[in-house]
Design a protein around this motif. Structure first.
Motif, PDB file in Angstrom:
ATOM      1  N   THR A 501       0.980  -1.572   0.120  1.00  0.00           N
ATOM      2  CA  THR A 501      -0.033   0.041  -0.431  1.00  0.00           C
ATOM      3  C   THR A 501       1.199   1.037  -0.074  1.00  0.00           C
ATOM      4  O   THR A 501       0.711   2.285  -0.366  1.00  0.00           O
ATOM      5  N   GLY A 502       1.430   1.465   0.978  1.00  0.00           N
ATOM      6  CA  GLY A 502       2.786   2.242   1.054  1.00  0.00           C
ATOM      7  C   GLY A 502       3.022   2.836  -0.842  1.00  0.00           C
ATOM      8  O   GLY A 502       3.730   3.920  -0.587  1.00  0.00           O
ATOM      9  N   LEU A 503       3.530   1.497  -1.155  1.00  0.00           N
ATOM     10  CA  LEU A 503       4.420   1.717  -2.390  1.00  0.00           C
ATOM     11  C   LEU A 503       3.349   2.118  -3.768  1.00  0.00           C
ATOM     12  O   LEU A 503       3.560   3.254  -3.718  1.00  0.00           O
ATOM     13  N   THR A 504       2.174   1.853  -3.198  1.00  0.00           N
ATOM     14  CA  THR A 504       1.429   2.236  -3.953  1.00  0.00           C
ATOM     15  C   THR A 504       0.707   3.144  -4.227  1.00  0.00           C
ATOM     16  O   THR A 504       0.954   4.130  -4.797  1.00  0.00           O
ATOM     17  N   VAL A 505       1.426   3.796  -3.034  1.00  0.00           N
ATOM     18  CA  VAL A 505       0.549   5.384  -2.923  1.00  0.00           C
ATOM     19  C   VAL A 505       1.394   6.283  -3.271  1.00  0.00           C
ATOM     20  O   VAL A 505       0.993   7.165  -3.849  1.00  0.00           O
ATOM     21  N   VAL A 506       2.524   5.968  -2.786  1.00  0.00           N
ATOM     22  CA  VAL A 506       3.778   6.764  -3.078  1.00  0.00           C
ATOM     23  C   VAL A 506       3.998   6.983  -5.485  1.00  0.00           C
ATOM     24  O   VAL A 506       3.832   7.788  -5.836  1.00  0.00           O
ATOM     25  N   ALA A 507       3.452   5.756  -5.228  1.00  0.00           N
ATOM     26  CA  ALA A 507       4.059   5.681  -7.101  1.00  0.00           C
ATOM     27  C   ALA A 507       2.379   6.551  -7.826  1.00  0.00           C
ATOM     28  O   ALA A 507       2.752   6.812  -8.592  1.00  0.00           O
ATOM     29  N   VAL A 508       1.551   5.645  -6.917  1.00  0.00           N
ATOM     30  CA  VAL A 508       0.653   6.656  -8.103  1.00  0.00           C
ATOM     31  C   VAL A 508       0.184   8.164  -7.695  1.00  0.00           C
ATOM     32  O   VAL A 508      -0.027   8.949  -8.950  1.00  0.00           O
ATOM     33  N   ASP A 795      10.196  16.955  -2.385  1.00  0.00           N
ATOM     34  CA  ASP A 795      10.539  17.961  -2.940  1.00  0.00           C
ATOM     35  C   ASP A 795      11.714  17.592  -4.359  1.00  0.00           C
ATOM     36  O   ASP A 795      12.123  18.765  -5.350  1.00  0.00           O
ATOM     37  N   SER A 796      12.037  16.220  -5.089  1.00  0.00           N
ATOM     38  CA  SER A 796      12.260  16.183  -6.318  1.00  0.00           C
ATOM     39  C   SER A 796      11.319  15.529  -7.449  1.00  0.00           C
ATOM     40  O   SER A 796      11.384  15.993  -8.185  1.00  0.00           O
ATOM     41  N   ILE A 797       9.438  16.105  -6.553  1.00  0.00           N
ATOM     42  CA  ILE A 797       8.864  15.763  -7.498  1.00  0.00           C
ATOM     43  C   ILE A 797       8.124  16.935  -7.309  1.00  0.00           C
ATOM     44  O   ILE A 797       7.151  17.441  -7.058  1.00  0.00           O
ATOM     45  N   GLN A 798       8.472  17.584  -8.572  1.00  0.00           N
ATOM     46  CA  GLN A 798       7.469  18.815  -8.385  1.00  0.00           C
ATOM     47  C   GLN A 798       5.915  18.567  -8.625  1.00  0.00           C
ATOM     48  O   GLN A 798       6.119  17.781  -9.343  1.00  0.00           O
ATOM     49  N   GLY A 799       5.446  18.856  -8.188  1.00  0.00           N
ATOM     50  CA  GLY A 799       4.149  19.705  -8.188  1.00  0.00           C
ATOM     51  C   GLY A 799       3.191  17.977  -6.701  1.00  0.00           C
ATOM     52  O   GLY A 799       2.031  18.246  -7.518  1.00  0.00           O
ATOM     53  N   TYR A 800       3.794  16.898  -6.710  1.00  0.00           N
ATOM     54  CA  TYR A 800       3.858  15.631  -5.751  1.00  0.00           C
ATOM     55  C   TYR A 800       2.619  16.391  -5.180  1.00  0.00           C
ATOM     56  O   TYR A 800       2.491  17.120  -4.037  1.00  0.00           O
ATOM     57  N   GLU A 801       1.457  15.778  -4.809  1.00  0.00           N
ATOM     58  CA  GLU A 801       0.012  15.537  -3.955  1.00  0.00           C
ATOM     59  C   GLU A 801      -0.224  14.586  -3.527  1.00  0.00           C
ATOM     60  O   GLU A 801       0.183  13.436  -4.791  1.00  0.00           O
ATOM     61  N   MET A 802      -0.711  13.777  -2.786  1.00  0.00           N
ATOM     62  CA  MET A 802      -0.790  12.673  -2.632  1.00  0.00           C
ATOM     63  C   MET A 802      -1.539  12.510  -3.180  1.00  0.00           C
ATOM     64  O   MET A 802      -3.381  13.110  -2.936  1.00  0.00           O
ATOM     65  N   VAL A 803      -2.113  10.929  -3.254  1.00  0.00           N
ATOM     66  CA  VAL A 803      -3.878  10.172  -4.099  1.00  0.00           C
ATOM     67  C   VAL A 803      -3.769   8.980  -3.410  1.00  0.00           C
ATOM     68  O   VAL A 803      -2.646   7.951  -3.764  1.00  0.00           O
ATOM     69  N   ILE A 804      -4.496   8.479  -3.299  1.00  0.00           N
ATOM     70  CA  ILE A 804      -4.757   7.792  -2.116  1.00  0.00           C
ATOM     71  C   ILE A 804      -5.566   6.875  -3.613  1.00  0.00           C
ATOM     72  O   ILE A 804      -6.424   6.969  -3.915  1.00  0.00           O
ATOM     73  N   PRO A 805      -4.783   5.594  -3.608  1.00  0.00           N
ATOM     74  CA  PRO A 805      -5.147   4.809  -5.121  1.00  0.00           C
ATOM     75  C   PRO A 805      -6.476   3.756  -4.370  1.00  0.00           C
ATOM     76  O   PRO A 805      -6.859   2.997  -4.314  1.00  0.00           O
ATOM     77  N   TRP A 806      -8.030   4.616  -4.443  1.00  0.00           N
ATOM     78  CA  TRP A 806      -9.228   3.809  -3.902  1.00  0.00           C
ATOM     79  C   TRP A 806      -9.460   2.511  -3.956  1.00  0.00           C
ATOM     80  O   TRP A 806      -9.951   1.145  -3.265  1.00  0.00           O
ATOM     81  N   GLY A 807      -9.219   3.011  -5.733  1.00  0.00           N
ATOM     82  CA  GLY A 807      -8.929   1.689  -6.838  1.00  0.00           C
ATOM     83  C   GLY A 807      -8.204   0.290  -6.320  1.00  0.00           C
ATOM     84  O   GLY A 807      -9.039  -0.835  -6.173  1.00  0.00           O
ATOM     85  N   ARG A 808      -7.322   0.433  -6.026  1.00  0.00           N
ATOM     86  CA  ARG A 808      -6.560   0.051  -6.202  1.00  0.00           C
ATOM     87  C   ARG A 808      -6.802  -0.975  -4.551  1.00  0.00           C
ATOM     88  O   ARG A 808      -5.928  -1.935  -4.519  1.00  0.00           O
ATOM     89  N   ILE A 809      -6.837   0.293  -3.632  1.00  0.00           N
ATOM     90  CA  ILE A 809      -7.310  -0.573  -2.269  1.00  0.00           C
ATOM     91  C   ILE A 809      -7.841  -1.409  -1.928  1.00  0.00           C
ATOM     92  O   ILE A 809      -8.396  -2.477  -0.982  1.00  0.00           O
TER      93      ILE A 809
END
Length: 843
Positions: A501-508, A795-809
């Motif tokens: 789940t943690g990896l998926t949240v960051v990647a998505v 800091d290294s990904i401009q415009g990064y915003e957390m997205v919770i992938p409810w579908g994958r969850i």
């Protein structure tokens, strides 16, 4: 005690099989990682030994400081080098870029390994760098060789016409031979070889080479040859002996393999950590079931340490068997990992599997040590039970005081872990190296308090399960009966799913941010650029501007200027159409400034403004490449973005000062969007030139990192699957032991009317409850850890915003439920087939 331990192992073969599977899977992962990295390291070694076999000295001339171009070695220098004593042969190298198309027209290879060079035959007519596997060497400007990988990918055979491009229009060459090369094999790249004169004309300049290598006569000193060659080569040439090259390249390969090995071993450690829960659970249940037997041993004179030793010997025997089986399975795992990386075009070399003696020893050590560590606490707990208490009651519940102490410790670990994660996540780059420790504390804390959480959580599911009748009423009661066992089983699933789940949240979140930013910033339908690091000829934009499918377009032409002593690259764009193609986020000013001010306005991004100290409205003196001078006014400052150039000015102002008219890229807006039909139409207009690359906003986002993130995520999913499989075995083990313990109870239920199908349903529901409980814990922890990792990555990904992938969850939860169903199949079948009379007689 050894005979007792051996008898117990043989007496419980079926029960211990699942435990052995958990151990051997973890061992297999460790062994597979070690075998894989040893294999890759040896393959690199063999590759370099093959590639550099005939190289005694290699020299590369320095860059020409005046022109900024790579230095060259002339043919006269090669003739002088041949006359040195001890020289067997001299090879001149020409290397460059060539884009190749398959027979059906689509481009082949990746940009960074799409290579071209010269075929340099020696006295025997062969080039030792590129052994021919079929055909002959090229003898004229219309003939080429390709490597075996390019021929296979493109569907080419000798005699076919190969379509390629160097830095301009499509070239058509006849394929006269196929070579083998270790540098390209397995990397997904391409190699095209020309005869010497053609390679120099197309890639460098006639009569020159960009590197030279010498092969020494047998017995000649490489160091002496290098010293003598230095006097004949251009000053400050970089010169290495063959031994130095091989040592350096092997060291680089070993370092790369070491990094890969460390990543893989982290996941192997996770798999083993999950396996510890399964092993500890199994031994706890086995020890509980044999408590009367152990009490009898204590009563006839066995000491506590002897009882403990008996259980540990049992665990050691199990670990030895698991280590042996895990070693064999690990070799298969290594082959699977190698195939996985080969399928992704990673470029890792191929070679025979290497099994080092240390790997064999490690497999047995890991199997034995992990199993004994997991069995130690159950062994101590069994030995601590007084003989009278153990003989009078089969199941002795843990004291309330120990559970309270456990909950207090768990809550403290969770608080420390949460605070530590929040603090490190907010500390920028420094937290990347320290966030792991509080994350581990948090997961351990959750594991510790899971028994306390299991009761209330399962009770909440009770009303939902009542619709299943009697099985739905009994299932949650059975799951709550032994909180420690339920918690231990759920924790195994929780660890695996928290990582996933943690990896998926960051990647998505990262890929979504990239795609969103590309769509918001680039309003053009396509960006056309060169697949090489060079530029496009101006004819590309002229062709696209005339296409009926294109509604607006703009080239991006760059020119270096000097501003107050600093060299700055300025990008010229079409002031009339750029607003249809790009949408920068301005801190001040706007794109409209390009069409105002008599063409003297310059737009810059925030990074450029900060670097040079420029402000809005400031006038900047410029010295163009042709020596003319001018003044530009800062007409706008926009936020830095990797999808935008650092500067923009009217093309009409910059172009008259350019020595060569060429484009870094071309932006186009079309009538019908960025679909595949439009893409193919534009490719046909450009003669399907393999040098030219068309990318829409999705492609731009993928090339900016989205594709790498997705590939990495898929690889990590595969690695974490091992931990999930072990967790499934833990659920099976727990339920099987639970059915054994409740044999008499199940017999009574059957005697009062519970049907076999209802018995199966009861076990299945219990299994699904445990699986979903672990999944919910893992998903909750994973989302929190994903937030922390994303905070550090922002800091290294401009415009990064957390997205919770409810579908994958949701998919993960459904998968956890299916895990419960599958894990409950065998225990449910066993419970349903119990003979009622035999079960009622069970102790």
């Amino acid at each position: 005690m050894f005979r007792t331990a051996l008898r117990n192992v043989l007496a419980h073969k079926a029960r211990l099989l699942m435990t052995m599977l958990a151990v051997l899977l973890g061992v297999a992962f460790v062994v597979g990682t070690l075998v894989f990295t040893d294999t890759i390291g040896n393959a690199y070694k063999e590759r370099y030994l093959t590639t550099l076999r005939n190289v005694s000295v290699q020299a590369t001339p320095p860059y020409d400081e005046k022109t900024g171009e790579p230095g060259t070695v002339g043919e006269d220098t090669l003739r002088s080098l041949r006359r040195l004593s001890g020289v067997a042969s001299v090879t001149g190298s020409v290397e460059g870029f060539a884009a190749v198309a398959a027979k059906d027209g689509h481009p082949l290879g990746e940009e960074d390994v799409t290579r071209a060079g010269n075929y340099f035959p020696q006295a025997d007519g062969k080039d030792n760098r590129h052994p021919l596997t079929a055909g002959r060497a090229p003898t004229g400007p219309d003939e080429v060789l390709v490597d075996t990988s390019t021929a296979d990918q493109g569907g080419y055979r000798i005699g076919d016409t190969v379509r390629l491009a160097i830095d301009g229009p499509v070239l058509h060459k006849k394929l006269v031979g196929i070579v083998r090369t270790d540098d390209i094999s397995g990397s997904g790249g391409t190699l095209v070889l020309f005869d010497d004169a053609t390679a120099q004309k197309l890639l460098l300049k006639p009569g020159h080479y960009d590197a030279v290598s010498l092969e020494a006569d047998r017995g000649a000193s490489e160091q002496r040859l290098a010293a003598e060659a230095r006097d004949l080569l251009p000053e400050n040439s970089e010169i290495h002996t063959g031994a130095q090259l091989r040592a350096q390249q092997q060291a680089d390969a070993a370092e790369g393999a070491k990094g890969l090995s460390q990543v893989l071993l982290v996941f192997a450690a996770i798999a083993l950590f999950v396996g510890i829960f399964v092993i500890a659970n199994t031994f706890t249940m086995l020890v509980t079931q044999r408590s009367q037997e152990m009490a009898l041993m204590r009563a006839v004179g066995a000491e506590r340490r002897q009882v403990t030793r008996s259980v540990l010997i049992e665990a050691a025997l199990l670990g030895l068997c698991a280590g042996a089986a895990g070693f064999l399975l690990g070799i298969a795992v290594a082959m699977g990992i190698r195939q996985l990386f080969a399928s992704t075009g990673s470029g890792l070399p191929d070679g025979p599997l290497v099994v080092a003696p240390g790997t064999v020893l490690i497999s047995f050590l890991v199997g034995v040590v992990v199993t004994m560590l997991a069995a130690y606490l159950p062994a101590r707990r069994a030995a601590a039970v007084p003989p009278v208490a153990a003989m009078s009651a089969l199941h002795t519940p843990p004291p309330v005081r120990s559970l309270r102490r456990r909950n207090a410790i768990g809550i403290a670990l969770i608080v420390i872990g949460v605070l530590g994660v929040v603090y490190t996540a907010s500390s920028g780059e420094e937290g990347r190296t320290t966030v792991l420790f509080p994350s581990v504390l948090l997961l351990i804390g959750i594991i510790v308090v899971t028994p306390a959480l299991s009761g209330p959580a399962i009770a909440l599911a009770g009303p939902l399960l009542r619709r299943f009748g009697v099985p739905g009423t009994l299932a949650p009661r059975n799951a709550r009966r032994n909180p420690r066992r339920t918690a231990s089983t759920a924790s195994a699933l929780m660890i695996g799913l928290s990582m996933v789940t943690g990896l998926t949240v960051v990647a998505v979140s990262a890929t979504t941010s990239l795609h969103q930013r590309a769509e918001n910033t680039v309003t053009a339908d396509f960006e056309i650029s060169s697949r090489s690091s060079g530029h496009l000829p101006a004819s590309v934009h002229d062709t696209l501007a005339k296409s009926t499918a294109v509604t607006s377009s703009s080239p991006r032409r760059e020119g270096a200027v000097r501003i107050r002593g600093d060299e700055v690259n300025l990008t010229g764009v079409d002031a009339r159409s750029i607003a249809d193609l790009l949408d920068p986020s301005f801190a001040s000013g706007s794109l409209a400034a390009l069409g105002a001010g008599g063409g003297k306005n310059l737009l810059i991004d925030t990074s450029t403004a900060e670097m040079h100290g420029w402000t809005m409205g400031q006038r900047v003196p410029v010295v163009y490449a042709d020596g003319s001078r001018g003044t530009l006014r800062i007409g706008g400052i926009y936020r830095s973005d990797e999808f935008l150039p650092a500067t923009m000015m009217p093309l009409a102002t910059l172009q008259p000062h350019l020595k060569k008219i060429e484009d870094s890229s071309v932006l186009v807006h079309t009538k019908d969007g960025d679909g595949e039909t439009v893409r193919r139409s534009l490719q046909r207009a450009l003669d399907q030139n393999p040098l030219i690359r068309l990318r829409n906003t999705d492609d731009l986002a993928e090339s900016a990192g989205g594709e790498s993130i997705t590939l990495l995520l898929n690889v990590l999913y595969g690695l974490l699957a091992m931990a999930v499989v072990i967790a499934v075995l833990g659920v099976v083990n727990t339920l099987a032991m639970s059915v054994f313990e409740r044999t008499r109870e199940i017999g009574m239920l059957r005697a009062v009317g519970l049907q076999p199908e209802q018995t199966k349903r009861m076990i299945h529901l219990e299994s699904v409850l445990i699986s979903l409980f672990g999944a919910l814990l893992g998903i909750g922890a994973g989302i929190f850890l994903g937030w922390a990792a994303g905070k550090l990555a922002s800091d290294s990904i401009q415009g990064y915003e957390m997205v919770i992938p409810w579908g994958r969850i949701a998919v993960a939860l459904v998968g956890a439920a299916l895990v419960g169903v599958v894990a409950g199949l065998w225990p449910a079948r066993r419970a349903a087939r119990l003979n009622v009379l035999t079960a009622l007689k069970a102790d």
